[in-house]
Each structure stands twice: as C-alpha cells, then as structure tokens.
Design a protein around this motif. Structure first.
Motif, PDB file in Angstrom:
ATOM      1  N   CYS A  58       8.699 -33.580  29.768  1.00  0.00           N
ATOM      2  CA  CYS A  58       7.944 -32.339  29.896  1.00  0.00           C
ATOM      3  C   CYS A  58       6.807 -32.293  28.875  1.00  0.00           C
ATOM      4  CB  CYS A  58       8.880 -31.147  29.705  1.00  0.00           C
ATOM      5  SG  CYS A  58       8.068 -29.541  29.845  1.00  0.00           S
ATOM      6  N   GLU A  59       7.103 -32.643  27.635  1.00  0.00           N
ATOM      7  CA  GLU A  59       6.074 -32.624  26.599  1.00  0.00           C
ATOM      8  C   GLU A  59       5.034 -33.724  26.821  1.00  0.00           C
ATOM      9  OE1 GLU A  59       5.846 -30.140  23.823  1.00  0.00           O
ATOM     10  OE2 GLU A  59       6.724 -29.501  25.723  1.00  0.00           O
ATOM     11  N   LEU A  60       5.468 -34.865  27.308  1.00  0.00           N
ATOM     12  CA  LEU A  60       4.525 -35.943  27.616  1.00  0.00           C
ATOM     13  C   LEU A  60       3.617 -35.559  28.770  1.00  0.00           C
ATOM     14  CD1 LEU A  60       6.950 -38.976  27.237  1.00  0.00           C
ATOM     15  CD2 LEU A  60       4.910 -38.555  25.843  1.00  0.00           C
ATOM     16  N   SER A  61       4.126 -34.785  29.716  1.00  0.00           N
ATOM     17  CA  SER A  61       3.305 -34.296  30.815  1.00  0.00           C
ATOM     18  C   SER A  61       2.186 -33.401  30.289  1.00  0.00           C
ATOM     19  CB  SER A  61       4.168 -33.538  31.819  1.00  0.00           C
ATOM     20  OG  SER A  61       3.383 -33.027  32.879  1.00  0.00           O
ATOM     21  N   TRP A  62       2.542 -32.540  29.349  1.00  0.00           N
ATOM     22  CA  TRP A  62       1.525 -31.676  28.712  1.00  0.00           C
ATOM     23  C   TRP A  62       0.449 -32.523  28.041  1.00  0.00           C
ATOM     24  CZ3 TRP A  62       1.236 -31.642  23.202  1.00  0.00           C
ATOM     25  CH2 TRP A  62       0.230 -30.831  22.681  1.00  0.00           C
ATOM     26  N   LEU A  63       0.862 -33.526  27.268  1.00  0.00           N
ATOM     27  CA  LEU A  63      -0.098 -34.380  26.569  1.00  0.00           C
ATOM     28  C   LEU A  63      -0.972 -35.139  27.558  1.00  0.00           C
ATOM     29  CD1 LEU A  63      -1.203 -35.586  23.966  1.00  0.00           C
ATOM     30  CD2 LEU A  63       0.640 -37.279  24.031  1.00  0.00           C
ATOM     31  N   ALA A  64      -0.364 -35.652  28.629  1.00  0.00           N
ATOM     32  CA  ALA A  64      -1.133 -36.391  29.640  1.00  0.00           C
ATOM     33  C   ALA A  64      -2.182 -35.497  30.295  1.00  0.00           C
ATOM     34  CB  ALA A  64      -0.191 -36.957  30.699  1.00  0.00           C
ATOM     35  N   ASP A  65      -1.839 -34.239  30.531  1.00  0.00           N
ATOM     36  CA  ASP A  65      -2.800 -33.303  31.135  1.00  0.00           C
ATOM     37  C   ASP A  65      -3.990 -33.071  30.211  1.00  0.00           C
ATOM     38  OD1 ASP A  65      -1.266 -33.024  33.383  1.00  0.00           O
ATOM     39  OD2 ASP A  65      -0.345 -31.132  32.789  1.00  0.00           O
TER      40      ASP A  65
END
Length: 278
Positions: A58-65
């Motif tokens: 979930c946190e990596l998804s935020w960073l990728a966005d």
C-alpha cells in the motif's frame, strides 16, 4: 528473502537520484524499482505474512504514484518535442503554449515529489524497507527447497497472460493490448525475482516477457499523451486547443504496434516455459 532484499536495495539506491532531479532517469528508475518491489511482494505472497506485505504494498503504491506524476510529465515533454520535430505544420507558437502548460505542471509535480520524499511518511517507509530487507516476515513454507516452490509462484501470472493473449481478436483494441502488456510485465518481474533458483530457461522466459512489454510500451505512452492533451485543450484558446488536437492525432497515428513482434516474443515464452512444470 534475497529477492526482496535485492529489490529494496535497488529502490533505496535510486531515491537520491530522484531527489536531485538532474536526470529524468533517476525518477524513472526509482519508479521502476518501486513497482518491481510491489510485484515481488505479490509474487511471494504465499511465503510471507499477508498483513505485513499488504501494508508495504500500500505504501509502495503511494510512492509509485508520486514518482509516476513526475515521470509521466518527463515522458510527455520528450514525446511532444519529438512529434513536433517531425511535424513542422503544427503551429509553433500554439505548441509553445502547450509546452508551457506542461512545464508548469512538471515543476509543481517535481516540487511535490521532493516534499513527499522528505516527509515522515516516506522516511517511515524507507525504514520499514530496510527492516524488510534484513528480516522479511516469511512463513514456514518459505523453508522448502526453492526449486519446488518457485515455479508455482510464477505459473499463476503466466496462465493469466496466456489466457489474455489467446482470447485476443484478430484486430485487438488498444485497451486489450495494454492489458497484455501489464500482464507480461507482471510475469517478467515474477520470473526475474525467482531466476537465481530457476536457471537459464527462466532467463529466456523473462526475456520474452520483456520483449512484449517493450513492443507494446508505445501504446501506454500514447494513451497518457492523448488523455493529457484532451484535458488540457479544454482550458486553452483556439490556436492552442487546435494544436493540442493535432498533436493528439499525430500521437495516435504514430502509436503503431507490429503484432508479429510481440507475438514472436510470446511464442518464445511458450517455448521456454517448461521450467514451470515439475
């Protein structure tokens, strides 16, 4: 554990370059590393604690966005300059207005990314990733021999890709080919994650997936460009809006995909998929 540690190292090594911003490649590689780590956590889901992995993803998804906003702007700028260089009939002043709007957006996205990379949320994520690299929360099944476990981790993604390709019509829509590209990327990342234990056949299999991803990549770039031009044109005057329409038209015309190229890559994957059967 080794695969996750490698992906974490790859990501954390790219963060400084993304912060500096002197080379667009820094943001690109940080984004790729973030997506690859998310993919690794999904690939190894049967072997690691679900709640722990879900929180990281979930946190990596935020960073990728956040990285993606900057990366998309860089790609748009590069692609628009290339299209304009090949099409001298597009009004130069009107095109300059478009590039100016894009430039302002890129600056804003860049500033926002720098703030995010230094805030408490990012620092907490980076600390969690260091812990994940040193002590991943694995389940007892992870203790089994790698050659017995690894093929199953890839096979699910491979079956999805195979079904998607075989269900394509003779003249597939862009959205269908884009889905094939996404699935091929997932198979590639999953295969590369297990490759140290899988050997040379897995390497050839992953190379085929990479070829599919590359040959269909132009479609994603075109879709992003068309969406941005359509949205931006609504707030522009006549000449600039017309230039946006011409750019979109040209981007679409140039987004040609040779089916023989990606089909050959898929056949290569089929020929080298025997390592998935035990």
């Amino acid at each position: 554990g080794t695969a996750i540690a490698t992906s974490v190292t790859r990501l954390l090594c790219q963060v400084p370059a993304a912060r500096v911003g002197a080379d667009p490649e820094g943001v690109h590689q940080a984004r790729v590393a973030t997506r690859r780590l998310r993919s690794d956590l999904q690939t190894f889901a049967p072997l690691i604690d679900r709640k722990w992995a879900s929180g990281l993803r979930c946190e990596l998804s935020w960073l990728a966005d956040e990285l993606g906003k900057v990366r998309d702007g860089d790609v748009l700028h590069s692609n628009f300059l290339a299209v304009l260089a090949r099409n001298s009939d597009i009004d130069t002043d009107a095109a300059a207005t478009l590039l100016g709007v894009l430039g302002q957006q890129r600056d804003c996205d860049r500033e926002a990314l720098l703030v995010h990379l230094c805030d408490a949320r990012a620092i907490r994520l980076f600390e969690q990733l260091v812990d994940a690299a040193s002590t991943p929360r694995t389940l007892p099944r992870a203790e089994r021999r790698a050659r017995k476990v690894m093929p199953d981790l890839v096979d699910k993604s491979w079956r999805r890709l195979r079904r998607a390709v075989k269900s394509l019509p003779d003249d597939p829509a862009i959205v269908q080919l884009h889905e094939v590209r996404i699935l091929a990327k997932r198979v590639r990342y999953a295969t590369e994650a297990v490759m140290p234990a899988a050997g040379k056949r897995a390497a050839k299999f992953a190379a085929g997936a990479a070829n599919i991803q590359d040959s269909l990549g132009v479609l994603n770039d075109a879709a992003v460009a068309e969406a941005w031009l359509d949205m931006t044109a609504r707030g522009l005057d006549g000449p600039a809006a017309f230039a946006a329409g011409r750019l979109a038209q040209q981007v679409t015309a140039e987004a040609h995909v040779d089916r023989r190229e990606w089909s050959a890559a898929f056949e290569k994957m089929c020929r080298h998929s025997s390592w998935l059967t035990r």
